[in-house]
Every structure is written in C-alpha cells, then in structure tokens.
Design an enzyme around this catalytic site. Structure first.
Site, mmCIF file in Angstrom:
data_model
loop_
_atom_site.group_PDB
_atom_site.id
_atom_site.type_symbol
_atom_site.label_atom_id
_atom_site.label_comp_id
_atom_site.label_asym_id
_atom_site.label_seq_id
_atom_site.Cartn_x
_atom_site.Cartn_y
_atom_site.Cartn_z
ATOM 1 N N PHE A 141 66.223 67.035 14.060
ATOM 2 C CA PHE A 141 66.949 66.422 15.166
ATOM 3 C C PHE A 141 68.370 66.171 14.702
ATOM 4 O O PHE A 141 68.620 65.328 13.844
ATOM 5 C CB PHE A 141 66.325 65.115 15.643
ATOM 6 N N ASP A 226 72.741 65.947 6.789
ATOM 7 C CA ASP A 226 72.910 65.113 7.975
ATOM 8 C C ASP A 226 72.347 63.733 7.654
ATOM 9 O O ASP A 226 71.142 63.501 7.716
ATOM 10 C CB ASP A 226 72.176 65.739 9.162
ATOM 11 N N LYS A 255 76.497 56.784 13.430
ATOM 12 C CA LYS A 255 75.720 55.575 13.699
ATOM 13 C C LYS A 255 76.251 54.355 12.958
ATOM 14 O O LYS A 255 77.159 53.697 13.428
ATOM 15 C CB LYS A 255 74.239 55.832 13.416
#
Length: 402
Positions: A141, A226, A255
């Site tokens: 994801f 990531d 984030k």
C-alpha cells in the site's frame, strides 16, 4: 435522532462514499484521547495511521504552528523562504542523506520517488528511454493515485480505475529469490514498505531488508523505503529499516512528519539521485511551504531526543507481550508488528475486524480494521502505560464476549 446520527447522515448525503468510517463524530482531542460531539471520550489506538505519533494537540507542535501562522504560511517555490533551508538540511541529516524534495501527502511523495527513480535510471544508469522498471511487493500500500494503484494487488483499490500505468513488476513480499529473478538490466528501483501497514502490519522475515540492500547495491538498483507509516519513531527506531542496520538509497516520508498538524511529506536521498532534477521538471505549490517546514522542524527536533523511539520500544515490548498471550485461546489467530504497532488477526468465531472495531468503540477504544479479519493498533507514542493497559483490557473484554 442524536447529534451523532444527524452529523453522520449529513456527511453521508453530501460527501463521496470513498471511506467507511466508524460511527463517531470527533469534536476535540488531546494526547491519546478524543472527545465526540456528545462529550464521550475515546482512547485513540490508531493515531491517524501514524500521522499523530506525537499525540493530538502536542503543545510543541501547536506552538511552532502558531508562531509561523503569524509570520508567513505560503510563498510557493517561486521564492525562497526563511524556514526552507533549515528544514531540508535537518531532515537530510536525520536521514543520513544529502538532499530533500518536499511534497504534501504520502501519495505525492511516492509519485515523486517513482519519477525520480525513472529519471535516475535514464540519466545515470543508462536504461534505454521508456524501458525503466520498478519492482514492488504484493499486498503493498503506497497510496491511491492512478500510477500507484497500477502496481497494487488490492482489488478494492484497483478495480475500475484502468487503464493502468506500465513499468512495474510485482513479487511476493519477503521473498528474496523472487526479487532476485525480477531484477533485470532495466530495473531502476525496488520499492518496498519495511513493514507493510495496510496489509495487516506484516513484518518481513529476518534478513530480508538486508538482503534487498545487498542485491540492489550489487545490481546498481535504487532501494526505496516507503517509511510513511513505519518511520519517525513508530517501531522504536527513527526508521524501521534500522532494525536490520539498513540504509536505503531513498526514504519516502509523510504522515508523522507533519505532526498531525499539517500535511508534510518528502523524498530524501543522495545528491546523485535527487540531483537529476532541473527547474520545471517537478513541483508542488504547497510543497515545502513555511508552515509545513516550521512544524516539521519541530518534529525533527523531537525525534533527535530519542524519547519517542524509546517510548515506542518499551511500550511496544509490553504491547506485544500482552497481545501474544491472546494467541491460541480461540479469539486471536496471530499477532504481528514492531514497536507500538500491531496487526491482530481475529478468529472468525469472534467476528470480523469491523465488528470487533465497533464493539471496541462502544467501550471507548478506537481502532480500525483491514482486510476483513484484522485490526490494527497504533496509538500515539505519548500514550501512558496505564491508558494502553486500559485499552488492552477493553480488547480482552470484547474478545471474551462481554
């Protein structure tokens, strides 16, 4: 109809149904707790998918944002501003890298990493034009843009959004042999999550990340990590790659970099890699804006203390010990994770992940399900041990059918 029901009905009527949130309407939050519009308090055990690592309303971050709000918030990259150089310098130092390309969201940063790897492949590695290939992992994801879903194996994220972007090859996560076979002369990068979050907090086999690092170095291929969810303290280290002593060629961050205050993301790499860009080839109006830089600079300062990594280690050890005791009793099939991050596979006899999440909400604890039977736990790193234990008590009660 209650205030909550009215608010949800209005949202359902006037917003696209691309999310299926739990039936709670948050009005305020502080630390690890949120309060809804009816005054009920809930323990946040999701932390905005790691965006709120430092807690809701962290005073250091709020003060940094307020101070910057009174000076200047946006210049665009048409001009320099007085927070930009410090942000880039300090983030590069935190990562042990040389250059930073700031964006806003995680998906934008992933898109930036893809573009960067391809350009590096053509200009530096010498891959023939239009032939660059990036190897990714199944169950990944990385976001939901058209290019990113082109290499997703999640039918919900991918179906009905084609035609898809070519240039990607998918291999099983954690399988070094498959990765070795997939890397070819035209491969420019291997893009991986050090821990797969959306897939259920999947931790790769020991030695996998080190093996990826060795293989990519041998084949002159970029290793892109990531760390949008796994980075910035969540796993007990600044970056999850550090658990195997690995430094990738490129970090993708997001984030928690914005402290739960503003969206901030970045690609961080060497001058050889990010130095391929020339003016006009990539950009973002809001990327690296003064407000974002001010907040992110405070995030970097907080991470330098090591306090949050230590909390994630100590509380994470406690969390995984307690969750491990639930496995094998008929209510939990498996637990995975690292630091203050866990994926819990709920036994079918105890309900779906969504059903367990709703029952926990009724008891004042907020988590979120994924892939049917799994719930994720990722509280703010500022959570107290007492609050964490209380949240675990509610989980035990739900699993016991109370």
């Amino acid at each position: 109809m209650s205030a909550t029901e009215r608010a949800i009905a209005s949202a359902e009527a006037h917003s696209a149904h691309n999310y299926h949130p739990l039936p709670i309407v948050v009005a305020s939050a502080d630390g690890a707790w949120m309060t809804d519009i009816e005054g009920r308090r809930f323990l946040d055990m999701l932390a905005g998918y790691s965006a709120i690592n430092f807690g809701h309303g962290n005073q250091r971050l709020i003060d940094a944002a307020k101070a910057q709000l009174e000076r200047v918030t946006l210049t665009s990259r048409a001009f320099h501003h007085d927070r930009f150089a410090d942000f880039c310098t300090q983030l590069a130092e935190l990562c042990g890298m040389e250059m930073v390309l700031p964006m806003n969201t995680g998906a934008e940063a992933v898109e930036t990493a893809v573009k960067t790897a391809r350009k590096w492949g053509y200009q530096v590695k010498g891959v023939p034009p239009g032939q660059a290939k990036i190897v990714v992992a199944a169950n990944n994801f990385h976001g939901r843009t058209t290019t990113i879903i082109s290499f997703s194996t999640d039918a919900e994220a991918r179906a009905d959004f084609g035609p898809y972007t070519p240039g990607f090859e998918i291999v099983p996560y954690g399988d070094l042999t498959a990765l070795e076979h997939a890397v070819s002369a035209n491969t420019v990068a291997v893009l991986l999550e050090p821990i797969q979050g959306e897939a259920g907090v999947l931790v790769p086999p020991p030695g996998y990340l080190a093996g990826v690092r060795e293989l990519t170095r041998e084949r002159n291929v970029l290793f892109i990590a990531d760390e949008i969810q796994s980075g910035l303290g969540r796993t007990g280290r600044t970056f999850a790659c550090e658990h195997e002593g690995v430094v990738p060629d490129m970090y993708i961050l997001g984030k928690a970099l914005g402290g739960g205050v503003v969206p901030v993301s970045a690609v961080v790499s060497s001058s050889e890699v990010l130095g391929v860009y020339r003016p006009g080839e990539h950009g973002s109006t809001f990327g690296g804006n003064p407000l974002a830089c001010a907040v992110a600079l405070e995030v970097i300062a907080m991470l330098r203390s090591g306090e949050f990594q230590q909390r994630a280690t100590e509380l994470g050890d406690h969390l995984h010990h307690e969750l491990g005791l639930l496995v094998g009793g008929g209510s939990v099939d498996a637990v995975r994770g690292r630091g203050l991050w866990a994926g819990i596979d709920i036994a079918p006899s105890r309900g779906t992940g969504r059903e367990v999440s709703e029952k926990l909400m009724d008891r004042g604890v907020l988590v979120k399900d994924t892939h049917g039977s799994t719930i994720r736990i990722a509280p703010p790193l500022v959570i107290s041990k007492e609050d964490l234990d209380w949240g675990l008590d509610q989980l035990r009660a739900v699993l016991a059918g109370e």
